[in-house]
Design an enzyme around this catalytic site. Structure first.
Site, PDB file in Angstrom:
ATOM      1  CG  ASP A   1     -78.569  21.102 -72.567  1.00 50.17           C
ATOM      2  OD1 ASP A   1     -77.850  20.166 -72.192  1.00 50.17           O
ATOM      3  OD2 ASP A   1     -78.293  22.287 -72.377  1.00 50.17           O
TER       4      ASP A   1
ATOM      5  CG  HIS B   1     -74.923  14.045 -73.875  1.00 50.23           C
ATOM      6  ND1 HIS B   1     -73.866  13.653 -74.644  1.00 50.23           N
ATOM      7  CD2 HIS B   1     -75.295  15.253 -74.331  1.00 50.23           C
ATOM      8  CE1 HIS B   1     -73.613  14.604 -75.532  1.00 50.23           C
ATOM      9  NE2 HIS B   1     -74.460  15.580 -75.356  1.00 50.23           N
TER      10      HIS B   1
HETATM   11  P1  IMP Z   1     -68.153  26.618 -71.487  1.00 44.56           P
HETATM   12  O1  IMP Z   1     -68.292  25.707 -72.649  1.00 44.56           O
HETATM   13  O2  IMP Z   1     -68.164  25.904 -70.159  1.00 44.56           O
HETATM   14  O3  IMP Z   1     -66.973  27.551 -71.638  1.00 44.56           O
HETATM   15  O4  IMP Z   1     -69.440  27.567 -71.457  1.00 44.56           O
HETATM   16  C1  IMP Z   1     -69.680  28.530 -72.468  1.00 44.56           C
HETATM   17  C2  IMP Z   1     -71.170  28.598 -72.795  1.00 44.56           C
HETATM   18  O5  IMP Z   1     -71.580  27.387 -73.434  1.00 44.56           O
HETATM   19  C3  IMP Z   1     -72.083  28.753 -71.579  1.00 44.56           C
HETATM   20  O6  IMP Z   1     -73.207  29.537 -71.956  1.00 44.56           O
HETATM   21  C4  IMP Z   1     -72.549  27.329 -71.297  1.00 44.56           C
HETATM   22  O7  IMP Z   1     -73.780  27.281 -70.619  1.00 44.56           O
HETATM   23  C5  IMP Z   1     -72.660  26.784 -72.714  1.00 44.56           C
HETATM   24  N1  IMP Z   1     -72.510  25.311 -72.793  1.00 44.56           N
HETATM   25  C6  IMP Z   1     -71.350  24.614 -72.780  1.00 44.56           C
HETATM   26  N2  IMP Z   1     -71.595  23.286 -72.899  1.00 44.56           N
HETATM   27  C7  IMP Z   1     -72.933  23.157 -73.014  1.00 44.56           C
HETATM   28  C8  IMP Z   1     -73.799  22.036 -73.192  1.00 44.56           C
HETATM   29  O8  IMP Z   1     -73.393  20.876 -73.293  1.00 44.56           O
HETATM   30  N3  IMP Z   1     -75.144  22.302 -73.265  1.00 44.56           N
HETATM   31  C9  IMP Z   1     -75.626  23.568 -73.193  1.00 44.56           C
HETATM   32  N4  IMP Z   1     -74.854  24.652 -73.025  1.00 44.56           N
HETATM   33  C10 IMP Z   1     -73.517  24.456 -72.934  1.00 44.56           C
HETATM   34 MG    MG Z   2     -76.739  18.658 -72.025  1.00 44.38          MG
END
Ligand code: IMP
Ligand code: MG
Length: 337
Positions: free
Chosen positions: A13, A43
């Site tokens: 982000d 995004h």
């Molecule tokens: P997952 O990727 O859904 O398995 O989540 C695992 C960790 O990565 C969690 O803490 C999510 O909040 C973080 N996360 C996954 N994708 C993003 C993203 O695009 N932006 C910020 N955090 C992410």
């Molecule tokens: Mg994002």
């Protein structure tokens, strides 16, 4: 300069979507191809007063002359993709590598239903962890096995190769951020794949010798969603008082806010092989910089911040975002000696 990778330097982000959209209008790529984990990424791109959120379609979609691709390393949720294709009117110019792993309803149920993933790690519940796990176990379907995706299938590395041979511009869009890389992040509080520039090249089937630039995007005040260490985190009381409040694009969770982390910026720039750094949210360092489009018009406070960041990162900061809208940016790439 023809093949550029864009990745996040902190915990995701950072504003990669906006940077990619700007680069697209400025550099006129023929192909914008996505790497990264899958629809766990959100995004946001703002053009004029219209705001778009994307999870599967590359953020560069706002530039209408580019072919949009999803690389073979990326997990595809066919339902999320279809919704975005319709909403953003990108049919005819969006393609999916035939080898992409597929997210099924079962993966989503396992992600949301797992105390380990949903509670301890704080996953997004988008099914990415279980889908990557099934992919490693060689159990999951691929894009070529899904009839609804037939019209989108492509050999993405081949079209990128053809463009690069013609010296055309290609952008490879990363997702997530360095701090949640499976290999280099704050394990186990990470996502289900590496998120560094090398991974984004591999996701798109582009060999490392063909990458010309790696742009690492840093946020002046980094944020983190989900669980896990965050050394520069501040209390919500403090960030609220500073007027900084953010909510996740995918999960709408309140994002944790922190201060600049020079050590992390340096380490992340090193592993990503950063050639150009971008800083977003400079208007939070000094409100007077909101919407500024010329470096010379930045305040001394902002310039000092950028100078410190450059020393930390070890690379020029040549892209400076001064607000959420597409045109609120300073682009001084090529002006450094
Ligand atoms: P997952 O990727 O859904 O398995 O989540 C695992 C960790 O990565 C969690 O803490 C999510 O909040 C973080 N996360 C996954 N994708 C993003 C993203 O695009 N932006 C910020 N955090 C992410
Ligand atoms: Mg994002």
């Amino acid at each position: 300069m023809s093949c550029t990778i864009i990745v996040g330097g902190f915990f995701g982000d950072e504003g990669k979507g906006k940077i990619v959209a700007h680069l697209a209008y400025k550099d006129k790529p023929v192909i914008i191809s996505r790497g990264g984990v899958g629809p766990n990424a959100g995004h946001t791109v703002q053009v004029g007063n219209q705001e778009f959120g994307v999870r599967m379609v590359p953020s560069g979609f706002v530039y209408k002359d580019a072919k949009l691709c999803i690389g073979s390393g990326v997990l595809v949720d066919p339902w999320v993709l279809e919704q975005e294709v319709e909403r953003l009117h990108v049919k005819g110019r969006i393609f999916v590598d035939f080898r992409c792993g597929i997210i099924t309803a079962d993966h989503i149920a396992r992600d949301k239903g797992s105390a380990h993933l949903a509670k301890k790690i704080g996953s997004t519940g988008s099914g990415c962890g279980p889908a990557n796990s099934d992919r490693v176990m060689r159990l999951s379907p691929q894009a070529k096995d899904v009839p609804e995706l037939a019209e989108y299938l492509l050999d993405v590395p081949k079209v990128i190769d053809a463009a690069l041979k013609k010296e055309e511009v290609v952008l490879l869009e990363g997702t997530q951020g360095f701090g949640i890389s499976l290999y280099y992040g704050t394990y186990p509080f990470v996502t289900s794949k590496d998120t560094s520039a090398s991974q984004i090249a591999a996701d798109n089937g582009v060999g490392p010798t063909r990458i010309d630039d790696v742009i690492v995007v840093f946020k002046a005040y980094p944020t983190r969603v989900g669980q896990g260490p965050f050394s520069t985190e501040m209390s919500f009381e403090k960030s609220d008082a500073m007027g900084i409040q953010e909510f996740g694009t995918v999960t709408h969770r309140k994002r944790r806010i922190g201060g600049w982390d020079g050590g992390m910026a340096r380490y992340s720039a090193m592993i990503n092989g950063c050639t150009v750094a971008a800083i977003t949210g400079i208007d939070r360092v000094d409100k007077a910089c909101f919407g500024v489009t010329e470096y010379g018009k930045l305040t001394k406070k902002a310039k000092n911040f950028i100078k410190t960041a450059e020393d930390d990162i070890g690379c020029p900061v040549s892209l400076i975002s001064t607000g959420p809208e597409l045109t609120q940016i300073i682009d001084i790439r090529g002006e450094y000696t």
